[in-house]
Design an enzyme around this catalytic site. Structure first.
Site, PDB file in Angstrom:
ATOM      1  N   PRO A   1       1.191  -0.245  -9.884  1.00 58.23           N
ATOM      2  CA  PRO A   1       2.511  -0.293 -10.518  1.00 58.23           C
ATOM      3  C   PRO A   1       3.506  -0.934  -9.566  1.00 58.23           C
ATOM      4  CG  PRO A   1       2.021   1.929  -9.741  1.00 58.23           C
ATOM      5  CD  PRO A   1       0.789   1.121  -9.504  1.00 58.23           C
ATOM      6  N   MET A   2       4.253  -1.932 -10.045  1.00 67.97           N
ATOM      7  CA  MET A   2       5.233  -2.609  -9.186  1.00 67.97           C
ATOM      8  C   MET A   2       6.522  -2.827  -9.966  1.00 67.97           C
ATOM      9  SD  MET A   2       2.964  -5.432  -7.082  1.00 67.97           S
ATOM     10  CE  MET A   2       2.000  -5.996  -8.513  1.00 67.97           C
ATOM     11  N   ALA A   3       7.628  -2.362  -9.387  1.00 65.17           N
ATOM     12  CA  ALA A   3       8.924  -2.488 -10.040  1.00 65.17           C
ATOM     13  C   ALA A   3       9.273  -3.950 -10.268  1.00 65.17           C
ATOM     14  CB  ALA A   3      10.004  -1.823  -9.187  1.00 65.17           C
TER      15      ALA A   3
ATOM     16  N   CYS B   1       6.959   5.407  -3.257  1.00 63.69           N
ATOM     17  CA  CYS B   1       7.998   4.375  -3.172  1.00 63.69           C
ATOM     18  C   CYS B   1       8.902   4.627  -1.970  1.00 63.69           C
ATOM     19  CB  CYS B   1       8.832   4.348  -4.445  1.00 63.69           C
ATOM     20  SG  CYS B   1      10.127   3.081  -4.402  1.00 63.69           S
TER      21      CYS B   1
ATOM     22  N   ASP C   1      -3.007  -4.128   1.650  1.00 65.90           N
ATOM     23  CA  ASP C   1      -3.672  -5.264   2.299  1.00 65.90           C
ATOM     24  C   ASP C   1      -4.974  -5.671   1.623  1.00 65.90           C
ATOM     25  OD1 ASP C   1      -1.588  -5.232   4.092  1.00 65.90           O
ATOM     26  OD2 ASP C   1      -2.713  -4.306   5.717  1.00 65.90           O
TER      27      ASP C   1
ATOM     28  N   ARG D   1       0.729  -6.535  -4.249  1.00 63.33           N
ATOM     29  CA  ARG D   1       1.451  -7.779  -3.980  1.00 63.33           C
ATOM     30  C   ARG D   1       0.581  -9.030  -4.033  1.00 63.33           C
ATOM     31  NH1 ARG D   1       4.030  -6.847   1.514  1.00 63.33           N
ATOM     32  NH2 ARG D   1       2.203  -5.488   1.734  1.00 63.33           N
TER      33      ARG D   1
END
Length: 318
Positions: A16-18, A101, A201, A224
């Site tokens: 999950p990424m804002a 977070c 990573d 990411r």
């Protein structure tokens, strides 16, 4: 890998990424092999108070399933109330609670990684959820500098009834700097009986293989590295299966970006994302792409941005 009551097709999960993991992006990652995707984190307070934008983040479709919704908050009763609403509205396969977070906006409210310093509250949150919600519950945590304190949090999550835990091997203070320390995920996997997923990573096939072998974890969560590159799931899975190295071309990035935009348009999400920023992510790692990013940044309309994207491979190399 089995998570909750769901048999996943693989063990690569989308984090999950804002402002990133909207429905269109999740579908792109699903296409390339993400076996489970999560929404960007949603405020439990906002859900309880009927915030329309928060409900939009939980939007899904049958093509995406299985999928998970991530909630954040600090009050056990409010998180449970929000989870019950989410369960009824969207029927997710997983409800995940954010304990990781590091954003000051989140931690100053006692949420996210700030909860790691309140182990009794963590126990109360998961006990309340697992007693009252039918949907399987998971946790995503960061690590504390103390291995023992981190293990205590992980054990509390399992004892309360959670079905899995994801461990991001960085502390709250690190943010996204430095290297992830996967010795924590390794120890947690050795102690817990529920699935443990390593995060941090995971960039390519080599790093994925190394982390899995070192930690013994059941799966990997990719964050990411997938931004602007949903195809990374395909490349990692092929490497893990056959040791196959696959290069990503500019044409692949361009076509994926155009498909992503079509999905944003299909689900009426264009106005909810920063189109220029999202488009520029798809040029990361491409040689001579600076001029393309500048062109995207200078685009003065949606149509001119699309035209820039269609022409992006003229001067760019993989």
């Amino acid at each position: 890998m089995r998570l909750g009551g769901v048999d996943l097709t693989g063990n690569l999960l989308l984090a999950p990424m804002a402002d990133v993991t909207n429905l269109a992006f999740r579908l792109m990652c699903k296409k390339y092999g993400a076996s489970l995707s999560f929404t960007e984190m949603i405020s439990s307070d906002a859900i309880v108070h009927g915030n329309e934008k928060s409900f939009l983040r939980g939007m899904t479709c049958e093509e995406e399933r299985p999928f998970g919704i991530q909630l954040f908050g600090h009050c056990p009763e409010t998180i449970t109330s929000a989870a019950l609403i989410i369960e009824e509205m969207f029927e997710p396969e997983i409800i995940d609670i954010n304990l990781g977070c590091p954003s000051p906006t989140i931690t100053n409210a006692g949420c996210g990684s700030a909860l790691l310093l309140s182990p009794d509250v963590v126990s109360s949150i998961f006990a309340s959820l697992c007693e009252n919600v039918d949907t399987p519950v998971t946790a995503k945590i960061r690590i504390l500098e103390s291995m023992d304190q981190t293990l205590d949090i992980a054990n509390r999550v399992e004892e309360a009834g959670a079905c899995a835990i994801t461990v991001h091997g960085r502390t709250r203070e690190q943010g996204y700097q430095g290297s992830a320390d996967h010795s924590y995920a390794k120890r947690i996997k050795e102690e817990l009986s529920i699935p443990v997923i390593a995060n941090g990573d995971v960039k390519d096939g080599e790093s994925a293989e190394s982390i899995l072998e070192y930690t013994g974890c059941d799966g990997l969560m990719i964050g990411r590295a997938a931004m602007g590159d949903p195809h990374v799931f395909y490349r990692i899975s092929k490497y893990l299966e056959h040791g196959e190295l696959i290069e990503v071309s500019c044409e692949r990035r361009r076509d994926d970006l155009l498909e992503y935009i079509r999905l944003l348009e299909k689900f009426d999400l264009v106005s909810h994302v920063n189109m220029k920023a999202h488009s520029q992510w798809f040029t990361r790692g491409l040689k001579d792409s600076r001029s393309v990013r500048m062109g995207m940044g200078n685009a003065d309309s949606h149509s001119s941005l699309i035209e820039c994207i269609r022409n992006m491979c003229r001067d760019v190399q993989a």
